[in-house]
Design a protein around this motif. Structure first.
Motif, mmCIF file in Angstrom:
data_model
loop_
_atom_site.group_PDB
_atom_site.id
_atom_site.type_symbol
_atom_site.label_atom_id
_atom_site.label_comp_id
_atom_site.label_asym_id
_atom_site.label_seq_id
_atom_site.Cartn_x
_atom_site.Cartn_y
_atom_site.Cartn_z
ATOM 1 N N TYR A 48 0.801 -1.215 0.000
ATOM 2 C CA TYR A 48 0.000 0.000 0.000
ATOM 3 C C TYR A 48 0.845 1.283 0.000
ATOM 4 O O TYR A 48 0.470 2.281 -0.617
ATOM 5 N N ILE A 49 1.967 1.248 0.719
ATOM 6 C CA ILE A 49 2.742 2.469 0.901
ATOM 7 C C ILE A 49 3.936 2.534 -0.047
ATOM 8 O O ILE A 49 4.103 3.494 -0.795
ATOM 9 N N LYS A 51 4.887 0.475 -2.704
ATOM 10 C CA LYS A 51 4.631 0.246 -4.125
ATOM 11 C C LYS A 51 3.636 1.242 -4.705
ATOM 12 O O LYS A 51 3.826 1.753 -5.813
ATOM 13 N N ARG A 52 2.550 1.506 -3.974
ATOM 14 C CA ARG A 52 1.459 2.299 -4.550
ATOM 15 C C ARG A 52 1.331 3.696 -3.972
ATOM 16 O O ARG A 52 0.599 4.514 -4.515
ATOM 17 N N GLN A 53 1.973 3.965 -2.858
ATOM 18 C CA GLN A 53 1.973 5.290 -2.238
ATOM 19 C C GLN A 53 0.562 5.820 -2.004
ATOM 20 O O GLN A 53 0.251 6.980 -2.297
ATOM 21 N N TRP A 54 -0.293 4.974 -1.461
ATOM 22 C CA TRP A 54 -1.650 5.389 -1.145
ATOM 23 C C TRP A 54 -1.698 6.283 0.092
ATOM 24 O O TRP A 54 -2.691 6.983 0.310
ATOM 25 N N MET A 55 -0.661 6.204 0.928
ATOM 26 C CA MET A 55 -0.550 7.056 2.108
ATOM 27 C C MET A 55 0.924 7.405 2.291
ATOM 28 O O MET A 55 1.798 6.702 1.786
ATOM 29 N N TYR A 60 0.669 6.352 7.754
ATOM 30 C CA TYR A 60 0.555 4.904 7.934
ATOM 31 C C TYR A 60 0.898 4.511 9.360
ATOM 32 O O TYR A 60 0.172 3.728 9.995
ATOM 33 N N VAL A 61 1.987 5.066 9.882
ATOM 34 C CA VAL A 61 2.386 4.752 11.257
ATOM 35 C C VAL A 61 1.295 5.187 12.247
ATOM 36 O O VAL A 61 0.963 4.469 13.199
ATOM 37 N N ILE A 82 -7.192 1.779 5.403
ATOM 38 C CA ILE A 82 -6.594 2.148 4.122
ATOM 39 C C ILE A 82 -7.636 2.077 3.010
ATOM 40 O O ILE A 82 -7.691 2.926 2.117
ATOM 41 N N GLY A 83 -8.493 1.042 3.050
ATOM 42 C CA GLY A 83 -9.555 0.923 2.057
ATOM 43 C C GLY A 83 -10.519 2.098 2.114
ATOM 44 O O GLY A 83 -10.943 2.614 1.076
ATOM 45 N N VAL A 84 -10.867 2.533 3.328
ATOM 46 C CA VAL A 84 -11.768 3.677 3.499
ATOM 47 C C VAL A 84 -11.121 4.947 2.954
ATOM 48 O O VAL A 84 -11.756 5.738 2.237
#
Length: 403
Positions: A48-49, A51-55, A60-61, A82-84
């Motif tokens: 999520y973080i 590879k894709r940098q969604w956050m 994230y922490v 993360i999905g929300v």
């Protein structure tokens, strides 16, 4: 505003595309994330973080910290969160489904196999019980190294262990968590908290409050409703909902709570309980899917569905209810201090669970201890994947049965 723009810049234009993206990634994690909640957070970070940098890293922490503070399975709640953030409320539901369903299917099939062939007393099942000892010991070691850096917190953890063993009720654990949170609040309330970026949460505070009210309403009402229920399903739902509501620290800590709900009541035997817990270590995904196995053992396919929904529902309600307020709360040193105290007590409760029921049931002769030691070394020093250790435990259990 620049931070918010950086986080939201990569969002897909199509909501459907975002939902499909969440489904694909979460299902991949559900099929490959072995090793328990601590390992899951590493898998999440990679997918999520990194590879894709969604956050961003700090967000994230902080999300992980929130989920550790809340009751329920930490890794599942992080995934839901993360999905929300990525695709709204439906995104959170899809993220949970993708991460959870693969292991649910496998564990239900395992339960039906146990029921159909009556193999609960075989050597390989005993081997799975011993695997559970090694896995929980590894979790305690890892959590202890991270969460107990000084003698003060080590003392708090041992006190929690002692109280849990000497006062074995669900109430004792609740009071321990509350007391540890208050103690952490008092001891660490002046700790410095760095500035945090804003998380884009597409959930209204009104809906969040509704979720929090529903969480507490079910927690209070279900024990009353099952008194007048003649089918047994309300009581069944209540047992798993309450277990999911009162667990801090992730899937391993649910062991003593759920054991007291299903074993003394006669829903399943202790041997079958520990066999399922051992099998849960062999599959990827959240450890709370253990409920699917227990439900299937007790009431078949319908029981597995009800148990799974009941044990995960509190986690979903709490993370959805907390996210809209987290941008403000995570700046507070008081919240950070309470979290330190709670995490310390969690390690102590888990240490108590390692002794009872795991050790007292699985380690009954010298050969059992020898196998548990080998499996522990395989995990800690050889760094072997959990599925390899599970296979070794099964083979070892069979050999012990032949001696």
């Amino acid at each position: 505003m620049e931070t918010l723009h950086a986080i939201t810049h990569g969002l897909p234009k199509s909501k459907l595309r975002a939902l499909l993206e969440v489904l694909v990634v979460s299902t991949k994690l559900g099929l490959t994330s072995f090793g328990g909640p601590i390992a899951h957070l590493g898998y999440f970070h990679n997918e999520y973080i990194r590879k894709r940098q969604w956050m961003d890293e700090r967000s994230y922490v902080d999300l992980v910290a929130l989920c550790q503070f809340l009751p329920g399975p930490t890794s599942s709640q992080v995934g839901i969160g993360i999905g929300v953030i990525r695709a709204g409320l439906l995104g959170g539901l899809i993220a949970w489904l993708g991460f959870t369903l693969p292991s649910v299917i496998v564990l239900v099939l395992f339960a039906l196999l146990l029921k159909g062939f009556d193999i609960s007393s075989t050597g390989w099942i005993h081997g799975l019980n011993i695997v559970a000892v090694a896995i929980v010991a590894q979790a305690i070691l890892g959590m202890g190294q991270k969460l107990i850096p000084d003698k003060t917190r080590a003392t708090i953890a041992i006190i929690a262990t002692s109280i849990t063993l000497l006062w074995q009720t669900a109430l004792s654990q609740i009071l321990l968590i509350v007391a540890a949170g208050l103690l952490g609040f008092w001891m660490y309330r002046k700790a410095k908290v760095p500035e945090a970026p804003i998380l884009p949460v597409a959930i209204s505070r009104t809906f969040a409050i509704f979720c929090l009210i529903l969480f507490f309403a079910l927690l209070l009402a279900l024990p009353l409703l099952h008194q007048v229920d003649t089918t047994g399903w309300v009581s069944f739902f209540d047992s798993f909902y309450r277990s999911g509501s009162l667990v801090f620290g992730g899937g391993h800590v649910v062991l003593p709570l759920i054991e007291r709900e299903v074993v003394p009541t006669g829903l399943i035997s202790r041997e079958d309980f520990l066999a399922g817990y051992g099998a849960t270590q062999a599959v990827p995904g959240p450890l709370f899917t253990f409920a699917a196995y227990l439900g299937a053992m007790a009431k078949g396919i319908s029981g597995s569905i009800v148990a799974t929904l009941a044990i995960f529902l509190p986690a979903f309600l709490l993370i959805v209810g907390a996210l809209p307020f987290w941008n403000s709360l995570r700046k507070s040193s008081h919240v950070q201090g309470s979290l330190i105290g709670i995490n310390t007590a969690v390690v102590g409760i888990l240490l108590a669970a390692l002794y009872n029921p795991l050790w007292t049931t699985a380690i009954v002769k010298p050969a059992d201890f020898a196998l548990a030691s080998i499996l522990f070394i395989m995990l800690i020093f050889w760094k072997l994947p959990p599925w390899v250790v599970v296979i070794a435990g099964i083979v070892g259990g069979i050999l012990i049965g032949l001696i």
